[in-house]
Design a protein around this motif. Structure first.
Motif, PDB file in Angstrom:
ATOM      1  N   ARG A  66     -37.451  52.259  79.859  1.00 43.66           N
ATOM      2  CA  ARG A  66     -37.123  50.931  80.384  1.00 43.66           C
ATOM      3  C   ARG A  66     -38.397  50.171  80.748  1.00 43.66           C
ATOM      4  NH1 ARG A  66     -31.701  50.174  82.038  1.00 43.66           N
ATOM      5  NH2 ARG A  66     -30.421  52.051  81.800  1.00 43.66           N
ATOM      6  N   THR A  67     -38.275  48.847  80.749  1.00 44.88           N
ATOM      7  CA  THR A  67     -39.371  47.990  81.183  1.00 44.88           C
ATOM      8  C   THR A  67     -39.463  48.050  82.708  1.00 44.88           C
ATOM      9  OG1 THR A  67     -38.016  46.018  81.515  1.00 44.88           O
ATOM     10  CG2 THR A  67     -38.821  46.429  79.270  1.00 44.88           C
ATOM     11  N   PRO A  68     -40.548  47.516  83.304  1.00 42.66           N
ATOM     12  CA  PRO A  68     -40.634  47.476  84.774  1.00 42.66           C
ATOM     13  C   PRO A  68     -39.474  46.721  85.415  1.00 42.66           C
ATOM     14  CG  PRO A  68     -42.786  47.077  83.809  1.00 42.66           C
ATOM     15  CD  PRO A  68     -41.805  47.080  82.675  1.00 42.66           C
ATOM     16  N   GLN A  69     -38.830  45.822  84.658  1.00 50.45           N
ATOM     17  CA  GLN A  69     -37.683  45.080  85.172  1.00 50.45           C
ATOM     18  C   GLN A  69     -36.362  45.844  84.994  1.00 50.45           C
ATOM     19  OE1 GLN A  69     -39.990  43.628  82.954  1.00 50.45           O
ATOM     20  NE2 GLN A  69     -41.150  42.975  84.757  1.00 50.45           N
ATOM     21  N   GLY A  70     -36.442  47.034  84.396  1.00 44.63           N
ATOM     22  CA  GLY A  70     -35.247  47.851  84.227  1.00 44.63           C
ATOM     23  C   GLY A  70     -34.489  47.605  82.940  1.00 44.63           C
ATOM     24  N   VAL A  71     -35.046  46.778  82.042  1.00 45.00           N
ATOM     25  CA  VAL A  71     -34.368  46.490  80.776  1.00 45.00           C
ATOM     26  C   VAL A  71     -34.608  47.638  79.797  1.00 45.00           C
ATOM     27  CG1 VAL A  71     -34.202  44.909  78.826  1.00 45.00           C
ATOM     28  CG2 VAL A  71     -34.617  44.012  81.126  1.00 45.00           C
TER      29      VAL A  71
ATOM     30  N   GLY B 219     -26.308  47.072  86.472  1.00 45.56           N
ATOM     31  CA  GLY B 219     -26.281  45.639  86.724  1.00 45.56           C
ATOM     32  C   GLY B 219     -27.224  44.818  85.869  1.00 45.56           C
ATOM     33  N   VAL B 220     -28.086  45.454  85.079  1.00 46.11           N
ATOM     34  CA  VAL B 220     -29.044  44.735  84.243  1.00 46.11           C
ATOM     35  C   VAL B 220     -28.330  44.142  83.025  1.00 46.11           C
ATOM     36  CG1 VAL B 220     -31.118  44.948  82.811  1.00 46.11           C
ATOM     37  CG2 VAL B 220     -30.974  46.159  85.001  1.00 46.11           C
ATOM     38  N   VAL B 221     -28.553  42.845  82.778  1.00 44.61           N
ATOM     39  CA  VAL B 221     -27.961  42.153  81.639  1.00 44.61           C
ATOM     40  C   VAL B 221     -29.004  42.037  80.527  1.00 44.61           C
ATOM     41  CG1 VAL B 221     -26.941  39.989  80.822  1.00 44.61           C
ATOM     42  CG2 VAL B 221     -26.362  40.865  83.099  1.00 44.61           C
ATOM     43  N   PHE B 222     -28.608  42.381  79.303  1.00 43.47           N
ATOM     44  CA  PHE B 222     -29.527  42.308  78.166  1.00 43.47           C
ATOM     45  C   PHE B 222     -28.714  42.176  76.888  1.00 43.47           C
ATOM     46  CE2 PHE B 222     -28.445  46.668  78.968  1.00 43.47           C
ATOM     47  CZ  PHE B 222     -28.300  47.252  77.724  1.00 43.47           C
ATOM     48  N   ASP B 223     -29.409  41.980  75.764  1.00 40.88           N
ATOM     49  CA  ASP B 223     -28.739  41.785  74.475  1.00 40.88           C
ATOM     50  C   ASP B 223     -28.912  43.001  73.579  1.00 40.88           C
ATOM     51  OD1 ASP B 223     -28.153  39.278  75.401  1.00 40.88           O
ATOM     52  OD2 ASP B 223     -29.727  38.268  74.251  1.00 40.88           O
ATOM     53  N   LEU B 224     -27.829  43.382  72.910  1.00 38.92           N
ATOM     54  CA  LEU B 224     -27.849  44.443  71.907  1.00 38.92           C
ATOM     55  C   LEU B 224     -27.713  43.786  70.548  1.00 38.92           C
ATOM     56  CD1 LEU B 224     -25.459  47.267  73.226  1.00 38.92           C
ATOM     57  CD2 LEU B 224     -27.913  47.441  72.840  1.00 38.92           C
ATOM     58  N   GLY B 225     -28.757  43.861  69.716  1.00 49.43           N
ATOM     59  CA  GLY B 225     -28.700  43.189  68.434  1.00 49.43           C
ATOM     60  C   GLY B 225     -28.848  44.088  67.229  1.00 49.43           C
ATOM     61  N   THR B 226     -29.081  45.378  67.442  1.00 49.89           N
ATOM     62  CA  THR B 226     -29.247  46.303  66.316  1.00 49.89           C
ATOM     63  C   THR B 226     -28.267  47.460  66.429  1.00 49.89           C
ATOM     64  OG1 THR B 226     -30.927  47.621  67.466  1.00 49.89           O
ATOM     65  CG2 THR B 226     -31.699  45.741  66.158  1.00 49.89           C
ATOM     66  N   GLY B 227     -28.133  48.196  65.339  1.00 46.44           N
ATOM     67  CA  GLY B 227     -27.274  49.375  65.319  1.00 46.44           C
ATOM     68  C   GLY B 227     -25.871  49.126  64.799  1.00 46.44           C
ATOM     69  N   PHE B 228     -25.532  47.865  64.480  1.00 48.98           N
ATOM     70  CA  PHE B 228     -24.178  47.529  64.029  1.00 48.98           C
ATOM     71  C   PHE B 228     -24.036  47.677  62.513  1.00 48.98           C
ATOM     72  CE2 PHE B 228     -25.099  44.879  67.758  1.00 48.98           C
ATOM     73  CZ  PHE B 228     -24.047  45.229  68.593  1.00 48.98           C
ATOM     74  N   THR B 229     -22.887  48.144  62.077  1.00 50.28           N
ATOM     75  CA  THR B 229     -22.558  48.095  60.659  1.00 50.28           C
ATOM     76  C   THR B 229     -22.067  46.686  60.333  1.00 50.28           C
ATOM     77  OG1 THR B 229     -20.240  48.716  61.013  1.00 50.28           O
ATOM     78  CG2 THR B 229     -21.831  50.520  60.723  1.00 50.28           C
ATOM     79  N   ASP B 230     -21.972  46.369  59.063  1.00 54.64           N
ATOM     80  CA  ASP B 230     -21.444  45.058  58.669  1.00 54.64           C
ATOM     81  C   ASP B 230     -20.017  44.880  59.184  1.00 54.64           C
ATOM     82  OD1 ASP B 230     -23.783  44.359  57.423  1.00 54.64           O
ATOM     83  OD2 ASP B 230     -23.102  44.857  55.403  1.00 54.64           O
ATOM     84  N   ALA B 231     -19.231  45.954  59.128  1.00 56.56           N
ATOM     85  CA  ALA B 231     -17.841  45.874  59.602  1.00 56.56           C
ATOM     86  C   ALA B 231     -17.794  45.586  61.098  1.00 56.56           C
ATOM     87  CB  ALA B 231     -17.096  47.170  59.283  1.00 56.56           C
TER      88      ALA B 231
ATOM     89  N   ASP C 147     -29.227  57.617  76.319  1.00 56.07           N
ATOM     90  CA  ASP C 147     -28.098  56.729  76.070  1.00 56.07           C
ATOM     91  C   ASP C 147     -27.431  56.367  77.393  1.00 56.07           C
ATOM     92  OD1 ASP C 147     -26.137  58.712  76.756  1.00 56.07           O
ATOM     93  OD2 ASP C 147     -26.224  59.505  74.734  1.00 56.07           O
ATOM     94  N   ALA C 148     -26.708  55.288  77.364  1.00 58.93           N
ATOM     95  CA  ALA C 148     -26.014  54.794  78.558  1.00 58.93           C
ATOM     96  C   ALA C 148     -24.865  53.918  78.097  1.00 58.93           C
ATOM     97  CB  ALA C 148     -26.977  54.021  79.460  1.00 58.93           C
ATOM     98  N   GLU C 149     -24.119  53.405  79.071  1.00 62.80           N
ATOM     99  CA  GLU C 149     -22.968  52.566  78.752  1.00 62.80           C
ATOM    100  C   GLU C 149     -23.114  51.192  79.385  1.00 62.80           C
ATOM    101  OE1 GLU C 149     -19.423  54.640  79.814  1.00 62.80           O
ATOM    102  OE2 GLU C 149     -19.990  56.418  78.660  1.00 62.80           O
ATOM    103  N   ALA C 150     -22.423  50.225  78.793  1.00 69.08           N
ATOM    104  CA  ALA C 150     -22.487  48.852  79.282  1.00 69.08           C
ATOM    105  C   ALA C 150     -21.170  48.157  78.984  1.00 69.08           C
ATOM    106  CB  ALA C 150     -23.641  48.105  78.613  1.00 69.08           C
ATOM    107  N   THR C 151     -20.954  47.039  79.656  1.00 69.78           N
ATOM    108  CA  THR C 151     -19.756  46.219  79.458  1.00 69.78           C
ATOM    109  C   THR C 151     -20.144  44.965  78.687  1.00 69.78           C
ATOM    110  OG1 THR C 151     -18.819  47.001  81.548  1.00 69.78           O
ATOM    111  CG2 THR C 151     -17.899  44.969  80.628  1.00 69.78           C
ATOM    112  N   VAL C 152     -19.346  44.629  77.671  1.00 65.76           N
ATOM    113  CA  VAL C 152     -19.625  43.455  76.843  1.00 65.76           C
ATOM    114  C   VAL C 152     -19.296  42.188  77.625  1.00 65.76           C
ATOM    115  CG1 VAL C 152     -19.034  42.225  74.720  1.00 65.76           C
ATOM    116  CG2 VAL C 152     -19.174  44.734  74.724  1.00 65.76           C
ATOM    117  N   LEU C 153     -20.270  41.278  77.709  1.00 61.88           N
ATOM    118  CA  LEU C 153     -20.081  40.005  78.390  1.00 61.88           C
ATOM    119  C   LEU C 153     -19.812  38.862  77.416  1.00 61.88           C
ATOM    120  CD1 LEU C 153     -22.994  40.161  81.007  1.00 61.88           C
ATOM    121  CD2 LEU C 153     -20.603  40.854  81.311  1.00 61.88           C
TER     122      LEU C 153
END
Length: 272
Positions: A254-259, A223-235, A194-200
């Motif tokens: 992680r991928t070779p690009q660090g994602v 510094g890697v930018v990516f999308d989080l699309g799973t794990g959310f509840t409906d709320a 697990d890790a932490e990120a800032t919402v853009l």
């Protein structure tokens, strides 16, 4: 108003992040020789400076005056905790502007570090046990630290913790001096990383998620930018974490690009 309430800043700015020790990820094959091992608690990190209790972000925790009165003047670092699987309850409880006495009487401040103290971690852990024993109150406890014989014993303990609903294990070098920042002297051992990120940004949903959150665009601490699309509840899709807030996500390598691979939202950081 509670002692150390959110309106009080003392000598520290309200949002000055505290210099605390942060864990790196452990390899699954790590040899536990030379480490002290404890269960990874699913709570909220809090540091006590002898007068105020603060989140890792530096924000003051609005704790009841009676709870703070039972803490020693010695600076402490630990986790505000209820029990396994009760993170959401802890987060809700400690983020209130006015403390809920009933909830706080169940909560425990689990100590795992002695900020700025001399000596090895093994020596500091002994002092923490002495502090908790001297206080003799249910709300203040030292996290048990154990030497583990070998890799097989470490694996058995990890499996048991996971089976009983725990998150994983923490390994702290027994000979480490007091350190701050992300350090290989402190490791977390979990089945997923697990890790932490800032919402853009908020990305709109489609299909059944139309009209609400589809994904969060985030920037990891590397510094890697990516999308989080799973794990959310409906709320959470209806009321997603705000732009600029901090979130925790889980991933598997992680991928070779660090994602991060298979990244999934875990929670909004409670101190933000």
């Amino acid at each position: 108003m509670p002692v150390g309430g959110r309106g009080s800043t003392g000598g520290c700015p309200a949002h000055a992040a505290l210099p605390l020790l942060l864990a790196q990820e452990a390899e699954a094959s790590i040899d536990p020789a030379g480490w002290l091992v404890s269960e990874k608690l699913d709570g909220v990190r809090a540091a006590w400076d002898g007068r105020q209790l603060r989140f890792r972000s530096g924000r003051v925790v609005a704790a009841p005056a009676w709870f703070l009165a039972q803490l020693p003047r010695t600076p402490l670092d630990g986790e505000l905790w209820l029990d396994r699987g009760r993170f959401d309850e802890v987060s809700s409880l400690v983020r209130r502007d006015e403390p809920d006495d009933t909830g706080w009487r169940e909560l425990r401040y689990m100590l795992f570090e002695l900020p700025g103290a001399p000596g090895s971690f093994a020596e500091r852990a002994r002092v923490l046990r002495q502090i908790a024993d001297a206080a003799a109150v249910p709300g203040l406890q030292a996290v048990p630290q154990h030497a583990v014989r070998d890799r097989a014993a470490l694996r058995r303990w990890l499996d048991l913790v996971l089976e009983e609903g725990g998150e994983g294990l923490m390994l702290h070098r027994a000979d480490a001096p007091y350190l701050v920042g992300r350090s290989p002297a402190l490791l977390k051992l979990k089945p997923t990383q697990d890790a932490e990120a800032t919402v853009l940004a908020h990305l709109p949903g489609r299909g059944r998620h139309a009209g609400r959150l589809g994904a969060l665009r985030v920037r990891g601490d590397d510094g890697v930018v990516f999308d989080l699309g799973t794990g959310f509840t409906d709320a959470e899709r209806e009321q997603p974490p705000s732009r600029g807030s901090r979130v925790t996500f889980a991933y598997r390598g992680r991928t070779p690009q660090g994602v991060p691979r298979f990244a999934s939202f875990v929670r909004r950081r409670p101190e933000d």
